[in-house]
Structures are given as structure tokens and as C-alpha cells.
Design a protein around this motif. Structure first.
Motif, PDB file in Angstrom:
ATOM      1  N   PHE A  58       0.842  -1.191   0.000  1.00 50.83           N
ATOM      2  CA  PHE A  58       0.000   0.000   0.000  1.00 50.83           C
ATOM      3  C   PHE A  58       0.879   1.243   0.000  1.00 50.83           C
ATOM      4  CE2 PHE A  58      -2.162  -3.419   2.121  1.00 50.83           C
ATOM      5  CZ  PHE A  58      -3.434  -3.390   1.579  1.00 50.83           C
ATOM      6  N   VAL A  59       0.402   2.271  -0.691  1.00 49.06           N
ATOM      7  CA  VAL A  59       1.090   3.565  -0.705  1.00 49.06           C
ATOM      8  C   VAL A  59       0.054   4.646  -0.429  1.00 49.06           C
ATOM      9  CG1 VAL A  59       2.308   5.235  -2.164  1.00 49.06           C
ATOM     10  CG2 VAL A  59       2.921   2.823  -2.275  1.00 49.06           C
ATOM     11  N   VAL A  60       0.416   5.572   0.453  1.00 52.24           N
ATOM     12  CA  VAL A  60      -0.400   6.753   0.728  1.00 52.24           C
ATOM     13  C   VAL A  60       0.478   7.955   0.419  1.00 52.24           C
ATOM     14  CG1 VAL A  60      -1.647   8.072   2.474  1.00 52.24           C
ATOM     15  CG2 VAL A  60      -1.729   5.558   2.513  1.00 52.24           C
ATOM     16  N   GLU A  61       0.048   8.757  -0.557  1.00 48.41           N
ATOM     17  CA  GLU A  61       0.846   9.896  -0.987  1.00 48.41           C
ATOM     18  C   GLU A  61       0.095  11.191  -0.698  1.00 48.41           C
ATOM     19  OE1 GLU A  61       3.194  11.516  -4.957  1.00 48.41           O
ATOM     20  OE2 GLU A  61       2.077   9.628  -5.053  1.00 48.41           O
ATOM     21  N   VAL A  62       0.726  12.050   0.103  1.00 48.93           N
ATOM     22  CA  VAL A  62       0.167  13.366   0.396  1.00 48.93           C
ATOM     23  C   VAL A  62       0.802  14.325  -0.609  1.00 48.93           C
ATOM     24  CG1 VAL A  62      -0.242  15.122   2.151  1.00 48.93           C
ATOM     25  CG2 VAL A  62      -0.045  12.718   2.828  1.00 48.93           C
ATOM     26  N   LEU A  63       0.066  14.605  -1.664  1.00 50.20           N
ATOM     27  CA  LEU A  63       0.613  15.307  -2.823  1.00 50.20           C
ATOM     28  C   LEU A  63       1.196  16.674  -2.492  1.00 50.20           C
ATOM     29  CD1 LEU A  63      -2.233  14.361  -5.323  1.00 50.20           C
ATOM     30  CD2 LEU A  63       0.077  13.374  -5.194  1.00 50.20           C
ATOM     31  N   ASP A  64       0.436  17.494  -1.759  1.00 55.09           N
ATOM     32  CA  ASP A  64       0.902  18.867  -1.535  1.00 55.09           C
ATOM     33  C   ASP A  64       1.956  18.983  -0.436  1.00 55.09           C
ATOM     34  OD1 ASP A  64      -0.994  18.320   0.437  1.00 55.09           O
ATOM     35  OD2 ASP A  64      -1.895  20.310   0.374  1.00 55.09           O
ATOM     36  N   ALA A  65       2.248  17.875   0.255  1.00 51.58           N
ATOM     37  CA  ALA A  65       3.305  17.890   1.263  1.00 51.58           C
ATOM     38  C   ALA A  65       4.554  17.161   0.773  1.00 51.58           C
ATOM     39  CB  ALA A  65       2.810  17.251   2.555  1.00 51.58           C
ATOM     40  N   GLY A  66       4.420  16.447  -0.349  1.00 51.98           N
ATOM     41  CA  GLY A  66       5.557  15.704  -0.872  1.00 51.98           C
ATOM     42  C   GLY A  66       5.892  14.474  -0.048  1.00 51.98           C
ATOM     43  N   GLY A  67       4.939  13.997   0.743  1.00 52.33           N
ATOM     44  CA  GLY A  67       5.177  12.852   1.604  1.00 52.33           C
ATOM     45  C   GLY A  67       4.557  11.580   1.056  1.00 52.33           C
ATOM     46  N   VAL A  68       5.286  10.482   1.220  1.00 48.42           N
ATOM     47  CA  VAL A  68       4.812   9.178   0.770  1.00 48.42           C
ATOM     48  C   VAL A  68       5.045   8.178   1.895  1.00 48.42           C
ATOM     49  CG1 VAL A  68       5.100   7.327  -0.926  1.00 48.42           C
ATOM     50  CG2 VAL A  68       5.413   9.705  -1.617  1.00 48.42           C
ATOM     51  N   PHE A  92      -3.228   5.436  -2.612  1.00 51.40           N
ATOM     52  CA  PHE A  92      -4.131   6.560  -2.353  1.00 51.40           C
ATOM     53  C   PHE A  92      -3.318   7.834  -2.515  1.00 51.40           C
ATOM     54  CE2 PHE A  92      -5.833   3.085   0.141  1.00 51.40           C
ATOM     55  CZ  PHE A  92      -7.195   3.162  -0.117  1.00 51.40           C
ATOM     56  N   GLN A  93      -3.852   8.801  -3.271  1.00 49.60           N
ATOM     57  CA  GLN A  93      -3.193  10.086  -3.455  1.00 49.60           C
ATOM     58  C   GLN A  93      -4.202  11.199  -3.229  1.00 49.60           C
ATOM     59  OE1 GLN A  93      -2.038   9.429  -7.566  1.00 49.60           O
ATOM     60  NE2 GLN A  93       0.110   9.255  -6.958  1.00 49.60           N
ATOM     61  N   ALA A  94      -3.810  12.178  -2.417  1.00 47.49           N
ATOM     62  CA  ALA A  94      -4.664  13.339  -2.160  1.00 47.49           C
ATOM     63  C   ALA A  94      -3.819  14.418  -1.507  1.00 47.49           C
ATOM     64  CB  ALA A  94      -5.841  12.966  -1.258  1.00 47.49           C
ATOM     65  N   ASN A  95      -4.380  15.618  -1.448  1.00 48.25           N
ATOM     66  CA  ASN A  95      -3.750  16.687  -0.682  1.00 48.25           C
ATOM     67  C   ASN A  95      -4.048  16.466   0.795  1.00 48.25           C
ATOM     68  OD1 ASN A  95      -2.597  18.094  -2.860  1.00 48.25           O
ATOM     69  ND2 ASN A  95      -4.507  19.174  -3.254  1.00 48.25           N
ATOM     70  N   LEU A  96      -3.286  17.108   1.639  1.00 54.39           N
ATOM     71  CA  LEU A  96      -3.430  16.949   3.082  1.00 54.39           C
ATOM     72  C   LEU A  96      -4.856  17.218   3.553  1.00 54.39           C
ATOM     73  CD1 LEU A  96      -2.161  16.448   5.856  1.00 54.39           C
ATOM     74  CD2 LEU A  96      -1.546  18.892   5.906  1.00 54.39           C
ATOM     75  N   SER A  97      -5.492  18.254   3.032  1.00 52.87           N
ATOM     76  CA  SER A  97      -6.842  18.596   3.502  1.00 52.87           C
ATOM     77  C   SER A  97      -7.824  17.461   3.251  1.00 52.87           C
ATOM     78  CB  SER A  97      -7.343  19.890   2.856  1.00 52.87           C
ATOM     79  OG  SER A  97      -7.545  19.731   1.466  1.00 52.87           O
ATOM     80  N   ALA A  98      -7.711  16.758   2.132  1.00 48.88           N
ATOM     81  CA  ALA A  98      -8.626  15.644   1.844  1.00 48.88           C
ATOM     82  C   ALA A  98      -8.424  14.502   2.832  1.00 48.88           C
ATOM     83  CB  ALA A  98      -8.435  15.156   0.416  1.00 48.88           C
ATOM     84  N   PHE A  99      -7.174  14.181   3.150  1.00 47.02           N
ATOM     85  CA  PHE A  99      -6.924  13.121   4.128  1.00 47.02           C
ATOM     86  C   PHE A  99      -7.440  13.522   5.510  1.00 47.02           C
ATOM     87  CE2 PHE A  99      -3.508  11.605   1.134  1.00 47.02           C
ATOM     88  CZ  PHE A  99      -4.078  10.373   0.882  1.00 47.02           C
ATOM     89  N   LEU A 100      -7.266  14.788   5.875  1.00 47.76           N
ATOM     90  CA  LEU A 100      -7.780  15.250   7.173  1.00 47.76           C
ATOM     91  C   LEU A 100      -9.310  15.194   7.200  1.00 47.76           C
ATOM     92  CD1 LEU A 100      -5.427  18.299   7.843  1.00 47.76           C
ATOM     93  CD2 LEU A 100      -5.377  16.048   8.953  1.00 47.76           C
ATOM     94  N   GLN A 101      -9.948  15.549   6.102  1.00 48.28           N
ATOM     95  CA  GLN A 101     -11.409  15.481   6.024  1.00 48.28           C
ATOM     96  C   GLN A 101     -11.890  14.033   6.146  1.00 48.28           C
ATOM     97  OE1 GLN A 101     -12.115  17.507   2.331  1.00 48.28           O
ATOM     98  NE2 GLN A 101     -12.015  19.543   3.263  1.00 48.28           N
ATOM     99  N   LYS A 115     -15.155  14.044  -6.621  1.00 48.80           N
ATOM    100  CA  LYS A 115     -14.760  15.445  -6.752  1.00 48.80           C
ATOM    101  C   LYS A 115     -13.314  15.556  -7.253  1.00 48.80           C
ATOM    102  CE  LYS A 115     -15.741  18.071  -3.174  1.00 48.80           C
ATOM    103  NZ  LYS A 115     -15.985  18.509  -1.774  1.00 48.80           N
ATOM    104  N   ARG A 116     -12.701  14.411  -7.533  1.00 44.05           N
ATOM    105  CA  ARG A 116     -11.313  14.328  -8.014  1.00 44.05           C
ATOM    106  C   ARG A 116     -10.313  14.894  -7.013  1.00 44.05           C
ATOM    107  NH1 ARG A 116     -11.250  12.739 -13.468  1.00 44.05           N
ATOM    108  NH2 ARG A 116     -13.259  12.965 -14.485  1.00 44.05           N
ATOM    109  N   GLU A 117     -10.632  14.763  -5.736  1.00 40.44           N
ATOM    110  CA  GLU A 117      -9.717  15.201  -4.688  1.00 40.44           C
ATOM    111  C   GLU A 117      -8.971  14.021  -4.077  1.00 40.44           C
ATOM    112  OE1 GLU A 117     -11.426  17.920  -1.851  1.00 40.44           O
ATOM    113  OE2 GLU A 117     -12.655  18.837  -3.398  1.00 40.44           O
ATOM    114  N   LEU A 118      -9.406  12.802  -4.407  1.00 37.27           N
ATOM    115  CA  LEU A 118      -8.770  11.576  -3.925  1.00 37.27           C
ATOM    116  C   LEU A 118      -8.618  10.636  -5.113  1.00 37.27           C
ATOM    117  CD1 LEU A 118      -7.858   9.613  -1.628  1.00 37.27           C
ATOM    118  CD2 LEU A 118     -10.265   8.943  -1.431  1.00 37.27           C
ATOM    119  N   SER A 119      -7.400  10.153  -5.294  1.00 33.64           N
ATOM    120  CA  SER A 119      -7.134   9.188  -6.356  1.00 33.64           C
ATOM    121  C   SER A 119      -6.849   7.841  -5.703  1.00 33.64           C
ATOM    122  CB  SER A 119      -5.923   9.643  -7.174  1.00 33.64           C
ATOM    123  OG  SER A 119      -5.508   8.625  -8.049  1.00 33.64           O
ATOM    124  N   ILE A 120      -7.514   6.813  -6.215  1.00 31.50           N
ATOM    125  CA  ILE A 120      -7.293   5.453  -5.728  1.00 31.50           C
ATOM    126  C   ILE A 120      -6.924   4.621  -6.944  1.00 31.50           C
ATOM    127  CG2 ILE A 120      -8.286   3.490  -4.505  1.00 31.50           C
ATOM    128  CD1 ILE A 120     -10.381   5.490  -3.354  1.00 31.50           C
TER     129      ILE A 120
END
Length: 150
Positions: A58-68, A92-101, A115-120
Motif C-alpha cells: 500500500f502507498v499513501v501519498e500526500v501530494l501537496d506535502a511531498g510525503g509518501v 491513495f493520493q490526495a492533498n493533506l486537507s482531503a486526508f484530514l477530512q 470530486k477528483r480530490e482523492l485518487s485510488i
């Protein structure tokens, strides 16, 4: 008058993603695997579903933080992967706000996906299993945040 706290949609400045991508990623993997193990130990994750995650990556990528963060589930434990697999079973790929939500249950994965804020990306059946596991979690109630609490 107390109001529920909501997490707004936001995107971190691009420079953070650039810097974050150049930092070691294994601490993210270790932290996420540890948190998932705690969630499993206290019964937040259904044991019958966990067995179906065995030996999957599994990979979780926080796009706007550059973290994987990358991890696997093996021998009853979530284990961090020190390198990101080239073709994980589920990503899973999303910006930090989507993961927090998602964590705050403010938004569900389906809404963020459409809403294209989360990619699976990856194994569809595995993605549905993980989504259903997340939906089934009964989080303990959190205290309300209010600047006027006494």
C-alpha cells in the motif's frame, strides 16, 4: 454558541511539496504503520478484513506535502516499507486537507473520489475492501473545539 469545527479544502504551497519530496520518506511509513497497528490492537479495524490485506503493498501519498508512506500487512502486523514499491497493490493520493477530512469523517472516500480530490489506483477489489474497512470504523467521540469553552 458552539459550532462544529470543519476542515476547509486547501492546498499547501508548492515549495513544501518540493522540499518534502527530497526528505527521507521512511519516517512517514513507520508512523503510519504504527498508527494502523494501534488501531488494529484497540479493535478499530475489523480482524476478519485484516487477513485479506496479507502480503499486499500500500502507498499513501500526500501530494501537496511531498510525503509518501508505504507499508504492507504481514503476520498480523502492518509493517513499513523502506522503499516505495514501483507497482503497489493499492495507492491513495490526495492533498493533506482531503486526508484530514477523511479522518474527521467530514467527507467520505466516494465524495472525494468523485470530486477528483482523492485518487485510488490499483486492485479494485482491494480498494473496496479498504474503503469498507474505513467506513466501518467507529471513532470514539472527540471533544468539540470552541474558543468559548470554559
Amino acid at each position: 454558541m458552539s459550532q462544529d469545527f470543519t476542515i476547509p479544502s486547501f492546498k499547501l504551497p508548492g515549495v513544501l511539496s518540493t522540499i518534502g519530496a527530497h526528505l527521507p520518506q521512511w519516517p512517514h511509513s513507520l508512523a503510519l504503520a504504527t498508527a494502523l497497528n494501534v488501531a488494529a490492537r484497540v479493535g478499530l479495524l475489523p480482524a476478519d478484513s485484516l487477513a485479506q490485506l496479507a502480503d499486499r503493498s500500500f502507498v499513501v501519498e500526500v501530494l501537496d506535502a511531498g510525503g509518501v508512506a508505504s507499508f504492507t500487512y504481514r503476520d498480523g502486523l502492518f509493517r513499513p516499507l523502506l522503499t516505495v514499491p514501483p507497482a503497489p497493490d493499492l495507492c491513495f493520493q490526495a492533498n493533506l486537507s482531503a486526508f484530514l477530512q477523511l479522518l474527521a469523517r467530514q467527507e467520505d472516500p466516494d465524495t472525494l473520489f468523485f470530486k477528483r480530490e482523492l485518487s485510488i489506483v490499483g486492485d479494485t477489489e482491494l480498494g473496496l475492501l479498504v474503503k469498507n474497512m474505513l467506513d466501518a470504523i467507529e471513532w470514539p467521540p472527540l471533544p468539540r473545539l470552541s474558543p468559548f469553552q470554559r
